[in-house]
Design a protein around this motif. Structure first.
Motif, short mmCIF file in Angstrom:
data_model
loop_
_atom_site.label_atom_id
_atom_site.label_comp_id
_atom_site.label_asym_id
_atom_site.label_seq_id
_atom_site.Cartn_x
_atom_site.Cartn_y
_atom_site.Cartn_z
N ASN A 40 0.82 -1.21 0.00
CA ASN A 40 0.00 0.00 0.00
C ASN A 40 0.86 1.26 0.00
O ASN A 40 0.55 2.23 -0.70
N VAL A 41 1.96 1.26 0.74
CA VAL A 41 2.84 2.43 0.78
C VAL A 41 3.60 2.55 -0.55
O VAL A 41 3.69 3.64 -1.13
N SER A 44 1.27 3.73 -3.18
CA SER A 44 0.99 5.16 -3.00
C SER A 44 2.13 6.01 -3.54
O SER A 44 1.90 7.03 -4.20
N ILE A 47 1.97 5.74 -7.43
CA ILE A 47 0.88 6.51 -8.04
C ILE A 47 1.15 8.01 -7.92
O ILE A 47 0.80 8.79 -8.80
N GLY A 48 1.82 8.42 -6.84
CA GLY A 48 2.20 9.81 -6.72
C GLY A 48 3.18 10.22 -7.81
O GLY A 48 3.07 11.31 -8.39
N CYS A 73 -1.31 -0.08 -10.13
CA CYS A 73 -1.48 0.35 -8.73
C CYS A 73 -2.79 -0.17 -8.14
O CYS A 73 -2.85 -0.52 -6.97
N THR A 77 -2.09 -2.47 -4.89
CA THR A 77 -2.51 -2.06 -3.56
C THR A 77 -3.80 -2.78 -3.19
O THR A 77 -4.51 -3.29 -4.04
N SER A 105 -0.48 3.02 8.23
CA SER A 105 -0.91 2.83 6.84
C SER A 105 -1.40 4.13 6.23
O SER A 105 -1.01 4.49 5.11
N GLY A 109 1.02 6.11 3.74
CA GLY A 109 0.43 6.14 2.40
C GLY A 109 0.27 7.56 1.88
O GLY A 109 0.64 7.85 0.74
N LEU A 110 -0.25 8.44 2.70
CA LEU A 110 -0.40 9.84 2.28
C LEU A 110 0.96 10.49 2.05
O LEU A 110 1.17 11.20 1.07
N VAL A 113 2.40 9.38 -1.31
CA VAL A 113 1.82 10.06 -2.47
C VAL A 113 2.44 11.44 -2.62
O VAL A 113 2.88 11.82 -3.72
#
Length: 121
Positions: A40-41, A44, A47-48, A73, A77, A105, A109-110, A113
């Motif tokens: 997930n990280v 992220s 995708i960023g 992605c 994810t 998470s 994750g944020l 991105v």
């Protein structure tokens, strides 16, 4: 039809990579499912980078965004595994692991991105 095929190919590849990472990192002796956290990280971050490049100009085509961001992605994810693993922690009364896993998470994750978008600026 071409767009659907691109998403299909990217999603299949992402799912295979997610399976490999989760198989390697999600071990029973670990309280936190590191494989799911990692995909997930990393997804992220990826995708960023992809969407950051696409916003930067015409450096990334719409088809590339479809195969990599939407397809890869999306397949790499996994929110459903994240939710299920949290449910198991709550059911087992493991609130400490639940809070660490859930907060890390979201925060990581944020951050990933934003980092991905910052790296391509």
């Amino acid at each position: 039809m071409k767009q659907i095929l691109l998403v299909f190919i990217g999603g299949g590849a992402g799912s295979i990579f997610r399976y490999a990472v989760s198989k390697f990192l999600n071990q029973e002796q670990y309280i936190i499912p590191y494989g799911t956290l990692a995909v997930n990280v990393l997804g992220s971050l990826f995708i960023g980078i992809i969407l950051g490049l696409s916003l930067k100009g015409n450096t990334v085509s719409q088809n590339t965004v479809l195969i990599l961001a939407t397809g890869f992605c999306g397949g790499f994810t996994t929110f459903s595994s994240f939710a299920y693993e949290n449910q198991i922690m709550l059911r087992n009364g493991d609130l400490w692991s639940f809070f660490i896993y859930t907060i890390s998470s979201f925060v990581l994750g944020l951050f990933a991105v934003f980092l991905g978008m910052f790296l391509v600026k």
